[in-house]
Design a protein around this motif. Structure first.
Motif, PDB file in Angstrom:
ATOM      1  N   LEU A 138       0.815  -1.207   0.000  1.00 35.92           N
ATOM      2  CA  LEU A 138       0.000   0.000   0.000  1.00 35.92           C
ATOM      3  C   LEU A 138       0.852   1.261   0.000  1.00 35.92           C
ATOM      4  CD1 LEU A 138      -2.737   1.390   0.153  1.00 35.92           C
ATOM      5  CD2 LEU A 138      -2.638   1.155   2.655  1.00 35.92           C
ATOM      6  N   THR A 139       1.879   1.293   0.851  1.00 35.92           N
ATOM      7  CA  THR A 139       2.715   2.495   0.925  1.00 35.92           C
ATOM      8  C   THR A 139       3.468   2.739  -0.376  1.00 35.92           C
ATOM      9  OG1 THR A 139       4.450   1.181   2.000  1.00 35.92           O
ATOM     10  CG2 THR A 139       3.020   2.484   3.422  1.00 35.92           C
ATOM     11  N   HIS A 140       3.944   1.672  -1.004  1.00 40.20           N
ATOM     12  CA  HIS A 140       4.682   1.846  -2.251  1.00 40.20           C
ATOM     13  C   HIS A 140       3.758   2.233  -3.402  1.00 40.20           C
ATOM     14  CE1 HIS A 140       8.871   0.810  -1.314  1.00 40.20           C
ATOM     15  NE2 HIS A 140       8.331   0.152  -0.310  1.00 40.20           N
ATOM     16  N   PHE A 141       2.529   1.767  -3.359  1.00 40.44           N
ATOM     17  CA  PHE A 141       1.562   2.182  -4.371  1.00 40.44           C
ATOM     18  C   PHE A 141       1.251   3.672  -4.225  1.00 40.44           C
ATOM     19  CE2 PHE A 141      -2.949   2.843  -5.556  1.00 40.44           C
ATOM     20  CZ  PHE A 141      -2.823   2.638  -6.933  1.00 40.44           C
ATOM     21  N   LEU A 142       1.012   4.114  -2.995  1.00 48.61           N
ATOM     22  CA  LEU A 142       0.727   5.531  -2.756  1.00 48.61           C
ATOM     23  C   LEU A 142       1.946   6.397  -3.087  1.00 48.61           C
ATOM     24  CD1 LEU A 142      -1.263   5.293   0.608  1.00 48.61           C
ATOM     25  CD2 LEU A 142      -2.180   5.687  -1.691  1.00 48.61           C
ATOM     26  N   ALA A 143       3.148   5.887  -2.765  1.00 49.21           N
ATOM     27  CA  ALA A 143       4.371   6.623  -3.089  1.00 49.21           C
ATOM     28  C   ALA A 143       4.538   6.747  -4.597  1.00 49.21           C
ATOM     29  CB  ALA A 143       5.587   5.922  -2.479  1.00 49.21           C
ATOM     30  N   TRP A 144       4.205   5.689  -5.318  1.00 50.80           N
ATOM     31  CA  TRP A 144       4.293   5.721  -6.788  1.00 50.80           C
ATOM     32  C   TRP A 144       3.316   6.754  -7.349  1.00 50.80           C
ATOM     33  CZ3 TRP A 144       0.477   4.593 -10.413  1.00 50.80           C
ATOM     34  CH2 TRP A 144       0.908   4.599 -11.743  1.00 50.80           C
TER      35      TRP A 144
ATOM     36  N   TYR B 236       2.287   9.454  -5.884  1.00 53.65           N
ATOM     37  CA  TYR B 236       2.810  10.792  -5.594  1.00 53.65           C
ATOM     38  C   TYR B 236       3.949  11.146  -6.529  1.00 53.65           C
ATOM     39  CZ  TYR B 236       5.043  14.685  -3.201  1.00 53.65           C
ATOM     40  OH  TYR B 236       5.597  15.911  -2.919  1.00 53.65           O
ATOM     41  N   ARG B 237       4.915  10.233  -6.680  1.00 52.07           N
ATOM     42  CA  ARG B 237       6.103  10.551  -7.458  1.00 52.07           C
ATOM     43  C   ARG B 237       5.858  10.528  -8.960  1.00 52.07           C
ATOM     44  NH1 ARG B 237       9.742   8.398 -10.568  1.00 52.07           N
ATOM     45  NH2 ARG B 237      11.837   9.287 -10.618  1.00 52.07           N
ATOM     46  N   SER B 238       5.061   9.567  -9.430  1.00 49.06           N
ATOM     47  CA  SER B 238       4.915   9.359 -10.872  1.00 49.06           C
ATOM     48  C   SER B 238       3.643   9.944 -11.470  1.00 49.06           C
ATOM     49  CB  SER B 238       4.979   7.855 -11.178  1.00 49.06           C
ATOM     50  OG  SER B 238       6.208   7.311 -10.751  1.00 49.06           O
ATOM     51  N   VAL B 239       2.703  10.355 -10.628  1.00 49.71           N
ATOM     52  CA  VAL B 239       1.454  10.921 -11.144  1.00 49.71           C
ATOM     53  C   VAL B 239       1.270  12.371 -10.684  1.00 49.71           C
ATOM     54  CG1 VAL B 239      -1.055  10.709 -11.229  1.00 49.71           C
ATOM     55  CG2 VAL B 239       0.381   8.642 -11.217  1.00 49.71           C
ATOM     56  N   ILE B 240       1.344  12.590  -9.367  1.00 51.97           N
ATOM     57  CA  ILE B 240       1.082  13.927  -8.836  1.00 51.97           C
ATOM     58  C   ILE B 240       2.213  14.902  -9.174  1.00 51.97           C
ATOM     59  CG2 ILE B 240       0.751  15.282  -6.724  1.00 51.97           C
ATOM     60  CD1 ILE B 240      -0.655  12.876  -5.513  1.00 51.97           C
ATOM     61  N   LEU B 241       3.464  14.532  -8.876  1.00 50.91           N
ATOM     62  CA  LEU B 241       4.580  15.448  -9.133  1.00 50.91           C
ATOM     63  C   LEU B 241       4.716  15.823 -10.609  1.00 50.91           C
ATOM     64  CD1 LEU B 241       7.446  14.283  -6.724  1.00 50.91           C
ATOM     65  CD2 LEU B 241       5.876  16.200  -6.491  1.00 50.91           C
ATOM     66  N   PRO B 242       4.613  14.866 -11.565  1.00 42.12           N
ATOM     67  CA  PRO B 242       4.699  15.260 -12.974  1.00 42.12           C
ATOM     68  C   PRO B 242       3.610  16.242 -13.404  1.00 42.12           C
ATOM     69  CG  PRO B 242       5.111  12.922 -12.758  1.00 42.12           C
ATOM     70  CD  PRO B 242       4.641  13.400 -11.408  1.00 42.12           C
ATOM     71  N   SER B 243       2.445  16.169 -12.762  1.00 41.95           N
ATOM     72  CA  SER B 243       1.371  17.094 -13.116  1.00 41.95           C
ATOM     73  C   SER B 243       1.711  18.528 -12.724  1.00 41.95           C
ATOM     74  CB  SER B 243       0.063  16.666 -12.444  1.00 41.95           C
ATOM     75  OG  SER B 243       0.134  16.819 -11.033  1.00 41.95           O
ATOM     76  N   PHE B 244       2.707  18.692 -11.835  1.00 39.63           N
ATOM     77  CA  PHE B 244       3.163  20.014 -11.433  1.00 39.63           C
ATOM     78  C   PHE B 244       4.544  20.341 -12.015  1.00 39.63           C
ATOM     79  CE2 PHE B 244       0.047  18.981  -8.158  1.00 39.63           C
ATOM     80  CZ  PHE B 244      -0.650  20.178  -8.026  1.00 39.63           C
TER      81      PHE B 244
ATOM     82  N   PRO C   9       6.680  14.069   1.568  1.00 43.63           N
ATOM     83  CA  PRO C   9       5.426  13.338   1.806  1.00 43.63           C
ATOM     84  C   PRO C   9       5.597  11.822   1.704  1.00 43.63           C
ATOM     85  CG  PRO C   9       5.003  15.258   0.447  1.00 43.63           C
ATOM     86  CD  PRO C   9       6.487  15.145   0.563  1.00 43.63           C
ATOM     87  N   MET C  10       6.468  11.366   0.789  1.00 42.72           N
ATOM     88  CA  MET C  10       6.721   9.937   0.667  1.00 42.72           C
ATOM     89  C   MET C  10       7.437   9.394   1.896  1.00 42.72           C
ATOM     90  SD  MET C  10       7.894   9.692  -3.330  1.00 42.72           S
ATOM     91  CE  MET C  10       8.706   8.137  -3.002  1.00 42.72           C
ATOM     92  N   TYR C  11       8.469  10.111   2.341  1.00 42.53           N
ATOM     93  CA  TYR C  11       9.224   9.652   3.507  1.00 42.53           C
ATOM     94  C   TYR C  11       8.345   9.675   4.761  1.00 42.53           C
ATOM     95  CZ  TYR C  11      13.185  10.442   0.378  1.00 42.53           C
ATOM     96  OH  TYR C  11      14.046  10.408  -0.684  1.00 42.53           O
ATOM     97  N   LEU C  12       7.473  10.661   4.852  1.00 40.61           N
ATOM     98  CA  LEU C  12       6.555  10.728   5.988  1.00 40.61           C
ATOM     99  C   LEU C  12       5.595   9.544   5.955  1.00 40.61           C
ATOM    100  CD1 LEU C  12       5.721  12.524   8.419  1.00 40.61           C
ATOM    101  CD2 LEU C  12       4.017  13.576   6.917  1.00 40.61           C
ATOM    102  N   LEU C  13       5.136   9.187   4.772  1.00 44.55           N
ATOM    103  CA  LEU C  13       4.251   8.037   4.607  1.00 44.55           C
ATOM    104  C   LEU C  13       4.941   6.755   5.056  1.00 44.55           C
ATOM    105  CD1 LEU C  13       1.723   6.586   3.440  1.00 44.55           C
ATOM    106  CD2 LEU C  13       2.910   6.562   1.232  1.00 44.55           C
ATOM    107  N   TYR C  14       6.163   6.557   4.602  1.00 48.48           N
ATOM    108  CA  TYR C  14       6.902   5.358   4.989  1.00 48.48           C
ATOM    109  C   TYR C  14       7.095   5.308   6.503  1.00 48.48           C
ATOM    110  CZ  TYR C  14       8.200   4.790   0.058  1.00 48.48           C
ATOM    111  OH  TYR C  14       8.175   4.615  -1.299  1.00 48.48           O
ATOM    112  N   SER C  15       7.549   6.407   7.065  1.00 47.30           N
ATOM    113  CA  SER C  15       7.872   6.426   8.485  1.00 47.30           C
ATOM    114  C   SER C  15       6.651   6.188   9.360  1.00 47.30           C
ATOM    115  CB  SER C  15       8.536   7.761   8.863  1.00 47.30           C
ATOM    116  OG  SER C  15       8.957   7.760  10.202  1.00 47.30           O
ATOM    117  N   THR C  16       5.537   6.797   9.020  1.00 44.13           N
ATOM    118  CA  THR C  16       4.325   6.585   9.823  1.00 44.13           C
ATOM    119  C   THR C  16       3.865   5.130   9.725  1.00 44.13           C
ATOM    120  OG1 THR C  16       2.982   7.393   7.962  1.00 44.13           O
ATOM    121  CG2 THR C  16       3.514   8.962   9.700  1.00 44.13           C
ATOM    122  N   THR C  17       4.035   4.541   8.556  1.00 38.26           N
ATOM    123  CA  THR C  17       3.666   3.129   8.388  1.00 38.26           C
ATOM    124  C   THR C  17       4.552   2.230   9.232  1.00 38.26           C
ATOM    125  OG1 THR C  17       2.915   3.533   6.113  1.00 38.26           O
ATOM    126  CG2 THR C  17       3.403   1.255   6.728  1.00 38.26           C
TER     127      THR C  17
END
Length: 246
Positions: free
Chosen positions: A105-111, A113-121, A201-209
């Motif tokens: 789940l965390t790696h899917f959400l990280a993907w 963020y990095r590959s969908v959300i960031l490129p849109s900006f 945001p990705m590192y925060l996601l990993y750490s909280t998990t």
């Protein structure tokens, strides 16, 4: 020397914070030592910064692990469960399923963020410091450099960070404040030590998990396991050449 309180409650917030300070102090000392050693023995600008970074990070990790091995041993067995060095409180099959599910789940959400959300900006192609180091070593390094990186990424780094952040800091905070707050504060401190900021945001996601895994299973070993598996995933991705590095 880390402060020892009563035999039944040795882990204090002061001790948890001091663990983080000791870790960053070791990193500073190792970085200075490695940089000075290269400067004294190698012509200027001949050693890439990535190799210096690998050497100093690996050395500091070994220093930190050595120190906390000593600190844990001197504190005695009653201290072990205070930092999560105990069997998991849930069954083996369930905890492994929990770790794998959280990892996916965390790696899917990280993907996303990095590959969908960031490129849109307009921020496509951004990778973290560890991935940059891996990419450089894969292209320019040899077997020794790659072996050092794998040792750091798959063993020294995850064990060191989980002992310091989850074992000492989060566990000490959770004694005085709600668990969710302890996980959040620990994750913010953990995230602040990673780069670049845009991937926070990705590192925060990993750490909280990983913090939640410690809380849910009661075992620091499970937090170490999911951290190792996370790093292993990105290492495999790096060797495969897939463009989903973190």
């Amino acid at each position: 020397m880390l402060e020892t309180e009563t035999k039944h409650e040795q882990l204090t917030i002061k001790r948890g914070i001091l663990a983080v300070v000791i870790m960053y102090t070791c990193q500073l000392m190792a970085g200075s030592a490695i940089s000075y050693a290269f400067k004294m023995n190698t012509p200027a600008n001949e050693i890439p910064i990535e190799i210096i970074g690998l050497g100093s990070t690996l050395l500091s990790g070994i220093m930190v692990l050595t120190f906390f091995w000593w600190d844990i041993r001197r504190s005695g067995e009653p201290f072990y469960p205070e930092i999560g060095l105990q069997p998991s409180k849930i069954k083996k099959s369930k905890r492994l399923l929990l770790v794998i599910s959280a990892l996916a789940l965390t790696h899917f959400l990280a993907w996303i963020y990095r590959s969908v959300i960031l490129p849109s900006f307009g921020h496509e192609g951004i990778i973290g410091g560890g991935s940059r180091m891996f990419s450089f070593i894969q292209t320019n390094g040899g077997a020794i450099e790659m072996s050092g990186f794998l040792l750091l990424a798959l063993l020294v780094g995850p064990i060191m960070e989980e002992i310091v952040f989850r074992g000492y800091l989060q566990s000490s905070l959770a004694r005085k404040i709600p668990v969710w707050a302890a996980i959040l504060i620990t994750s913010i401190v953990f995230t602040a030590g990673h780069s670049p900021m845009i991937l926070w945001p990705m590192y925060l996601l990993y750490s909280t998990t990983w913090g939640w895994i410690l809380f849910r299973t009661g075992s620091l070993k499970m937090a170490i396991l999911i951290h190792v598996l996370s790093n292993l995933f990105y290492t495999i991705v790096g060797f495969a050449g897939w463009d989903i590095l973190a």
